[in-house]
Design an enzyme around this catalytic site. Structure first.
Site, short mmCIF file in Angstrom:
data_model
loop_
_atom_site.label_atom_id
_atom_site.label_comp_id
_atom_site.label_asym_id
_atom_site.label_seq_id
_atom_site.Cartn_x
_atom_site.Cartn_y
_atom_site.Cartn_z
CB SER A 1 -0.87 0.02 1.26
OG SER A 1 -0.11 0.47 2.37
CG ASP A 2 1.86 5.77 -1.06
OD1 ASP A 2 2.85 5.67 -0.31
OD2 ASP A 2 1.79 6.67 -1.92
CD1 TRP A 3 2.33 7.05 5.87
CD2 TRP A 3 4.50 6.58 5.56
NE1 TRP A 3 2.96 7.28 7.05
CE2 TRP A 3 4.30 7.01 6.89
CE3 TRP A 3 5.79 6.24 5.15
CZ2 TRP A 3 5.35 7.10 7.81
CZ3 TRP A 3 6.83 6.34 6.06
CH2 TRP A 3 6.60 6.77 7.37
#
Ligand code: BGC
Length: 750
Positions: A287-289
């Site tokens: 996932s992105d942050w």
């Protein structure tokens, strides 16, 4: 109201199995057996641990979620990967903790090695301006060699988001606005990072991001929504991602934005259907942050439980810093909402990469301090950084042959140079956003680069003039004074390194502070001025562009910035860069890009306004077009010949032309091939880049160039989303930029 009901979930899961988005065996037979055995031993908790990634607390690239003892969690097998950890010493300590866990599953260490690790290369947008695919691959190769020597297994790069909006600060991380060029560069960077393949100690896993369409955020505002047709998505935004899969990219990162109302992180269509289904991607998706947890703020998930559920169903395998998987997945499995097969699939994808990296054979194989020392001190890395840095410079203007500045010949006119501007002595800003800081890093400033080249009989006077972004003009007098004493002025202006990048969207993309006024004050001295502009994005700087005789757009060029700029300023390197993004005249024109669709009322030229698709208060044309860049020499294009004026979808047309260096200096030209489909079942762009050649010519030399046109180059997505080449007439345009077409022909597809 959102639905979190069992029927929905079952439908989702049936879909996942039917679209075949689960991993199939990837490893050698021996490792496959080891993987299966390991999976058999893992508890659900340990499996979920593999899906969990934390940041190190030292260097954060997002809001850190506090709580828990990360070291204890690593020892208990609850962490699969750490990000923002670098160096043999640091990675070894954490890997040793992982080796204390029950199953001794090694950690993966990820880091944003976006444009270099220890040696900083130009920002990716600048490298794209080199149009030198080999050099771009080499830059990624060197970054991987350095990073892997420092215990890093995985870089969160390349960023392959097509970006048509310079208000979006993240344009600096990508290859610009063009899909075709972007796809070429994406493949090169993946190949560069992964070298001879996972398992080599000098390869890092690439992570292609941000899947997908992040660059189209409304208004250029970071993290904003994206709404676009599937045709636009597939034709313009997805090809660089697909090229990365074809190049063997190990991992993908999803994205903060929603696409047509569904956050990318929870997007079954993007991740299951396209990436893991259609494209058969066998790596894993991080996932992105915090993007899993952010689906609550999006208003898509009501709590962490739903966020975890939607993420795993959509095919997000690893949770970067949200902690929703560690908090919620076990419950979801126990309640029967998430089938074990989905967890197993995600875990296998991650463990497969750990096997491929050789970490189960030796978890410390990237932790060799001697290798680290040698890799970080390899002088050839600096040479390569300097080479690509000078290739990335774009000369926007050079009236009266103001450049190059002659400092060598006996009868030279320049005896004193005034170096003025807030970036003239700056080191850190040369690195640009997404660079990795090192206490002992050696960065060559512009002043240093110039000084190292000056003969004894040429003086350099230096004054800052102003800060980058304050309104104080107290330094102007000193700057004017040294300009008056000089034969020529080098004016170094632009952006500081934190003015373009993540979370750096801007409504105004003008020169910050009083830099334009400084330029005006210096021009008032009547001295010739060479402007050196460092920035992470296309800026709007009309006064400077209209009034200064010479301008080099030097982006953020990295560790060797000063040397590279000096090479071009003094003529040791003839500039060859071409813009990978359109430069607007005004923010009101944005988004502005060269491959726009034909309208029913096209405006032909900036004065053709009445009842035309045009602005009445500003021109349609950009300040500097896509593909534009000058050289110290001139090139003549001639003798365009097509092997045939018609082709079938199985044929090719061979295109030949001659390119002559008509000037007095050796130089490189980027010959660009654009196509236009005259009539289509859906309207087509006014032109599209489909190929190019970059070649070096000696003065007076002529080279013949050959391009092949095939049906693939003529294809597009029709209204039924089929990739087709339609019969009919095509225009072929060969040019030195998208707006400087030198040769034209037409042909037919029959
Ligand atoms: C960025 C990613 C980056 C990640 C880890 C996020 O905020 O969007 O591109 O890889 O942080 O640093």
């Amino acid at each position: 109201m959102r639905l979190l009901n069992v029927k929905n979930i079952i439908l989702g899961v049936i879909f996942i199995f039917s679209c075949n988005s689960l991993i199939h065996a990837q490893l050698s037979e021996k490792d496959q057996v080891r993987l299966d055995e390991l999976m058999g031993k893992m508890t659900l908790e340990e499996k979920i641990g593999q899906l969990n990634q934390y940041t190190g607390d030292y260097e954060a690239t997002g809001p850190i979620r506090k709580g828990g003892d990360k070291v204890e969690e690593i020892k208990n097998g609850k962490v699969g990967s750490m990000l923002n950890i670098k160096g043999v010493e640091n990675t070894r300590i954490l890997q040793e903790f992982a080796m204390q866990s029950r199953l001794k599953i090694p950690l993966l260490f990820g880091l944003d090695v976006v444009h270099g690790y220890y040696t900083t290369f130009p920002i990716p947008l600048a490298e794209a301006a080199s149009w030198d695919i080999e050099a771009i691959e080499k830059s990624a190769r060197i970054a991987a060699t350095e990073a892997s020597s420092g215990g890093v297994h995985w870089t969160f790069a390349p960023m392959v988001d097509i970006a048509r909006d310079p208000r979006w600060g993240r344009v600096m991380e990508g290859a610009g606005e063009d899909t075709w060029l972007g796809a070429k560069i994406a493949g090169a960077r993946v190949r560069g990072f992964q070298g001879d393949g996972l398992g080599s100690t000098d390869a890092v896993m690439a992570c292609v991001k941000h899947f997908a369409a992040y660059g189209a955020a409304v208004g250029g505002r970071d993290y904003n929504s994206v709404d676009m047709s599937e045709r636009m998505l597939r034709e313009t935004y997805l090809p660089p991602f697909k090229a990365s899969v074809d190049a063997g990219a190990a991992t993908f990162m999803n994205s903060f934005n929603d696409l047509n109302g569904i956050p990318a992180t929870g997007n079954v269509f993007l991740q299951r259907e396209i990436l893991k289904g259609e494209w058969d991607f066998q790596g894993f998706v991080v996932s992105d942050w915090g993007s899993m947890g952010e689906m609550i703020a999006h208003g898509y998930c009501k709590d962490e439980k739903e966020a975890a559920l939607r993420s795993i169903i959509a095919g997000s395998d690893m949770d970067m810093e949200s902690r929703v998987y560690t908090h919620e997945l076990e419950k979801l499995v126990n309640e029967g909402l998430v089938p074990m097969a989905l967890i197993d699939d995600a875990v296998k994808r991650i463990l497969t990469k750990k096997f491929e990296m050789g970490l189960f054979d030796d978890p410390f194989r990237f932790c060799n301090p001697e290798r680290e020392k040698a890799a970080l001190n390899d002088p050839s890395n600096r040479e390569a950084a300097r080479d690509i840095a000078r290739k990335s410079i774009v000369m926007l203007k050079n009236n009266n042959q103001t450049l190059p500045i002659d400092i060598k010949s006996k009868d030279k006119k320049v005896k004193t140079i005034a170096l003025i501007g807030p970036l003239a002595q700056s080191e850190n800003d040369m690195l640009g956003f997404w660079s990795i800081s090192w206490p002992d890093g050696d960065i060559v400033s512009l002043e240093e680069g110039l000084r190292s080249r000056l003969p004894e009989d040429v003086k350099l006077l230096v004054a800052k003039g102003c800060e980058i972004n304050t309104d104080s003009k107290t330094g102007f007098d000193e700057a004017i004074e040294i300009a008056r004493k000089a034969d020529i002025v080098i004016l170094s202006i632009g952006e500081a390194l934190d003015m373009s990048g993540e979370a750096k969207s801007k409504g105004h993309i003008r020169l910050p502070g009083v830099q334009e006024e400084l330029a005006q004050a210096i021009q008032g001295t009547g001295k010739p001025v060479v402007v050196i502009m460092n920035a992470g994005r296309p800026l709007v700087f009309n006064w400077v562009a209209d009034n200064m005789p010479a301008i080099l757009y030097t982006w953020w060029l990295g560790s060797e910035a000063g040397n590279a700029m000096a090479d071009v300023i003094f003529g040791d390197y003839n500039p060859s860069g071409k813009l990978p993004m359109t430069f607007p005249r005004d923010e009101g024109q944005i988004p502005l890009y060269y491959n726009y669709f034909s309208t029913g009322r096209p405006s032909f030229g900036d004065h053709d306004l009445l009842y035309k698709s045009a602005y009445i208060d500003m021109p349609n044309s950009p300040k500097f077009p896509f593909g534009y860049g000058l050289s110290y020499t001139t090139f003549e294009y001639s003798d365009l010949v097509l092997s045939s004026k018609s082709m079938s979808s199985k044929d090719k047309i061979h295109v030949t032309l001659n390119l002559k260096n008509t000037g007095k200096t050796a130089g490189e030209e980027v010959v660009q091939l654009y196509l236009k489909d005259r009539f289509g079942s859906v309207i087509r762009p006014v032109k599209e880049l489909k190929d190019f050649r970059k070649l070096m010519l000696q003065p007076g030399e002529t080279k013949s160039i050959i391009f092949d046109i095939d049906a693939e180059m003529l294809s597009f997505y029709n209204n039924d989303l089929q990739w087709v080449a339609e019969e009919g007439e095509f225009e072929l345009m060969i040019g030195s930029s998208s707006a400087d077409i030198r040769l034209k022909e037409s042909f037919e597809l029959k």
